[in-house]
Structures are given as C-alpha cells and as structure tokens.
Design an enzyme around this catalytic site. Structure first.
Site, mmCIF file in Angstrom:
data_model
loop_
_atom_site.group_PDB
_atom_site.id
_atom_site.type_symbol
_atom_site.label_atom_id
_atom_site.label_comp_id
_atom_site.label_asym_id
_atom_site.label_seq_id
_atom_site.Cartn_x
_atom_site.Cartn_y
_atom_site.Cartn_z
ATOM 1 N N PHE A 136 12.710 -7.484 -0.588
ATOM 2 C CA PHE A 136 13.700 -6.314 -1.065
ATOM 3 C C PHE A 136 12.741 -4.952 -1.003
ATOM 4 C CE2 PHE A 136 12.394 -2.778 -4.825
ATOM 5 C CZ PHE A 136 13.083 -3.533 -5.140
ATOM 6 N N ASP A 221 7.447 -3.607 5.848
ATOM 7 C CA ASP A 221 7.089 -2.812 4.831
ATOM 8 C C ASP A 221 5.975 -3.264 4.239
ATOM 9 O OD1 ASP A 221 7.152 -1.704 2.020
ATOM 10 O OD2 ASP A 221 9.519 -2.956 1.682
ATOM 11 N N LYS A 250 4.009 3.187 -3.576
ATOM 12 C CA LYS A 250 3.062 3.281 -4.287
ATOM 13 C C LYS A 250 1.648 3.231 -4.388
ATOM 14 C CE LYS A 250 5.868 -0.793 -5.700
ATOM 15 N NZ LYS A 250 7.422 -1.705 -4.638
HETATM 16 C C1 LIG Z 1 8.564 -0.654 -4.678
HETATM 17 C C2 LIG Z 1 9.288 -1.224 -3.223
HETATM 18 C C3 LIG Z 1 10.289 -1.004 -2.535
HETATM 19 C C4 LIG Z 1 10.531 0.634 -3.441
HETATM 20 O O1 LIG Z 1 10.245 0.986 -3.161
HETATM 21 P P1 LIG Z 1 10.318 2.956 -4.956
HETATM 22 O O2 LIG Z 1 8.847 3.712 -4.374
HETATM 23 O O3 LIG Z 1 10.235 2.204 -5.803
HETATM 24 O O4 LIG Z 1 11.673 3.209 -4.275
HETATM 25 C C5 LIG Z 1 9.811 -1.118 -1.306
HETATM 26 N N1 LIG Z 1 10.017 -2.218 -0.883
HETATM 27 C C6 LIG Z 1 9.019 -3.001 -1.321
HETATM 28 C C7 LIG Z 1 8.455 -4.514 -0.654
HETATM 29 C C8 LIG Z 1 8.486 -2.363 -2.112
HETATM 30 O O5 LIG Z 1 7.846 -3.217 -3.218
#
Ligand SMILES: *Cc1c(COP(=O)(O)O)cnc(C)c1O
Length: 393
Positions: A136, A221, A250
């Site tokens: 994701f 990521d 986050k």
């Molecule tokens: C939450 C998340 C995203 C997206 O971040 P947003 O601030 O919601 O755009 C991307 N990569 C990972 C691994 C995430 O957990």
C-alpha cells in the site's frame, strides 16, 4: 455514540469511508474520549500517526506559539523550522536531502518522480518501477499504480503502464522482473495495510544488491513502519541496508498533516533541481514545527528505547492469545506494529472492541492491527488484552 447533529452534517461528505459509529472529542495520553464522554484505550493511534499520543504538552505549546507567529509563507521563502526539521530527520535517518509534502501519498509521488529524474539525468534509459504485491502506497494515480491490491486499483485503470509487481519476500520474483529499463524498486520494510508482514533480511539485502549492481534505486516506504514503530527509528535500519530514497509521513507530525521524501546526496546530485517539483503548503512553518518538535521529544524521552522495552510484552501477551483462542491463527510483526490473523470476520471483533472501550483497526487478510501510541506502558497492554478478550468471546 454519534449524536444526531453529527449524523445529519455527515451527509454532506463524500461517502468513501466505512466510518465507525463513534465521534471523538478529545484525547489524553493513550486514551480517547467520545462526544458522550466515554473513555477508550487507543491501540490505533489514528492509523499509526499519533506516536506521542494525545495532548503532548511540549508539542502543543510549540504549535501554539508557531500559530501565533506565522503558519504559512510559501516555499518561495526559507523558514528556519524547515531546515531544522530536515536536519533532524536526516540525523535520524542518515539521508541527506529532504522535501516536505502534505501527506504520505505525495511523498510517494515525489519519490517516484525523484527516481525518474535521476534516470533521466543519467540518460540510462530506465523508467520502469518494480513494486510489491499486497503493498500500500497511497491513493493518487501514481501511488495506486505501485499499490499491489486489486480493489484499490481496478476502478481507476488504466494506471501507469510502467509498473511490475513482484511477490513480497520472494527475491527470485524480483530478479525475474529486473531488466535494463528498471528505474527503481519500491517496498515497505514492513507491510502495514497489507496485513503486518515484515520483510526478511535476505529480501532487503537481495534488493539492495540488485540495485547496486545495475544503478537501480531502492525506495523504502517508511510512512507507516517508520518513526520508531518497529523498535528502530526507521524500519530499514534493522536490516543493515540503506535505501536511496525513503518516504515518511504519518507519525512525523503526530497529527499535523505532513510527509516527506528524502534521498542520499548521491541521488540528489542527479535528481530534482529547481523547478522540477514543488508544493504550496508542503513543509510550511507550522508543519515543520511539528516535525522538529516531535523529533526533539523522541530524543528527550528516548521513545525508540521505550518501544523496545514494552514491545516484547505485547508480543508475549498476543502469543498467549494465539494459544488460547482457536479463532486466532497467528501473530505477526514487531515493535509496536503487530497483528493477529483471525479465522473469524475481523470487522465484528473490531466493533465489539469499540463497545468494550478499545480502539483497534484491521488490516488486509482478516488481521487485527495493533499500532498504539508509542508511549504505551505495560499496564495499557494488559488493559488492551482484557478488552480484546471481551471482543473475542
Ligand atoms: C498511509 C500510507 C500511505 C499513504 O499516506 P497518506 O498520508 O494517507 O497519503 C502510503 N504508504 C504507506 C505504507 C502507508 O501506510
């Protein structure tokens, strides 16, 4: 539970969330209070965002004082909070150049663009990406293009045609996709949304080696698994390999919307230059005050050491549940990002937990995801287990 007033106004919103029947009013430490005054133990942290919990006084004071001075100036002007926040992030990660965004998704977009620009400058003919199944990375067209979950992708196809998906933790599946057009390999060192799956050491090392051999960039990521959550400041640090580009969001702002992508000097030298990228808000003085102060608090309060102190207790307590309940298949994860996979519908358990005063969220594959504020103590873990058992019964 939700008052009539909130329900009526809610009809004005686009209905893209399956919202829980609760409306929050405030938070204190690891506890949330709803509009009726009911108290809940929070093991979701706003989806791994509020690492320092709620109402951290140092953070609140810093943000208030910044609001009183100035919130926004645009990135045509330098603000010292921006440099300070970038310096603090680089000190924590070992990266060398940071770009601030408003969200995780934008950090992913930036990272993909940075990798493309690197290849463009080098004129190496590389433009394709390798991403992981079950990953994701966000909801924009670019981020969805590297997200390996069909339901997030299909309604929006055709997406970027230059992405290929490998199987997570299967190095041979990555090798089979690498060719002279591969520009970057993007992965989460621990898949969060995908169901709490950590990368193996061989996988991380193997990808690093593949990238080094062919001048392919490794993008990690860290949006969910970073900022102390795995017991390391950034999850990749556990593996002894360093990415070329990493994304954050986050927990770096503890609730103030901010993200970032960062790269090594080696990448920056060939990557984005003036005019190649930008953001009106990204890393404004308020957002950067949040990042800068969050990192100060991480050092002062030794947050990562604390995660390592309490997380083995969480693992132990969850393992006990695996033994005790037939409806729990296994425990996964590390630090304060763990999950248990159920054999019964996870949604019901999450709802029953809420009734019992416990906030938990699910992840893919019928998994309960535990991503509490990093300041949780053992007594909170005990309280969580007690409430979870009510929901499991
Ligand atoms: C939450 C998340 C995203 C997206 O971040 P947003 O601030 O919601 O755009 C991307 N990569 C990972 C691994 C995430 O957990």
């Amino acid at each position: 539970m939700v008052s009539d007033k909130i329900t009526a106004a809610e009809q004005n919103l686009l209905h893209v969330y399956n919202r829980f029947p609760v409306a929050w009013e405030r938070g204190e430490g690891v506890y949330l209070y709803d509009t009726e005054g009911k108290k809940y133990l929070d093991f979701a942290a706003g989806i791994a965002v509020t690492g320092l919990g709620y109402s951290n006084h140092k953070l609140q004071d810093a943000l208030k004082s910044q609001i009183d001075k100035i919130c926004h100036i645009s990135n045509l002007y330098y603000h010292e909070n921006c440099g300070d926040a970038a310096a603090a992030l680089n000190k924590a990660s070992g990266m060398e150049r940071v770009f601030f965004t408003n969200s995780g998704t934008e950090a992913i977009e930036g990272a993909l663009k940075a990798a493309r620009k690197y290849a463009y400058t080098k004129e190496n003919g590389r433009f394709e990406f390798i991403a992981m199944e079950n990953s994701f990375h966000g909801r924009s067209i670019g981020a969805v293009s590297v997200t390996g979950t069909a339901s997030y992708r299909e309604p929006f196809e055709p997406l970027l045609p230059t992405v290929h998906f490998a199987t997570y933790n299967d190095l041979d599946s990555v090798k089979a996709l690498v060719n002279d057009k591969t520009c970057a390999i993007i992965l989460e060192p621990l898949q969060g949304e995908g169901g709490i799956h950590p990368a193996t050491k061989e996988f991380m090392e193997g990808i690093r080696a593949l990238c080094d051999e062919q001048d392919i960039l490794m993008i990690c990521d860290e949006i969910q698994c970073g900022m102390g959550r795995t017991g390391f400041m950034f999850a990749w640090q556990e593996y002894g390999v360093k990415p070329d580009i990493m994304t954050m969001a986050k927990a770096i702002g503890n609730g103030i919307p901010v993200g970032a992508f960062a790269m090594t000097e080696k990448v920056a030298e060939y990557s984005m230059k003036a005019g190649d990228h930008g953001s009106t808000y990204g890393g404004n003085p308020l957002a950067c005050m949040a990042v800068k102060t969050v990192l100060e608090i991480f050092e002062e309060e030794q947050i990562v050491a604390h995660v390592n102190e309490v997380s083995s207790y969480l693992s132990q307590k969850l393992e006990e549940l695996v033994q005790k309940y037939d409806c729990i298949k296994e425990r996964r994860g590390k630090g304060l990002i763990q999950g248990i996979e159920l054999t019964k519908p996870v949604g019901e358990v999450v709802k029953k937990a809420l009734d019992a005063g416990l906030v938990i969220i699910s992840a893919k594959g019928n998994t309960i995801r535990f991503v509490p504020p990093l300041i949780v103590e053992k007594q909170h873990i005990d309280e969580m287990i007690e409430k979870l058992e009510i929901a499991l019964n």
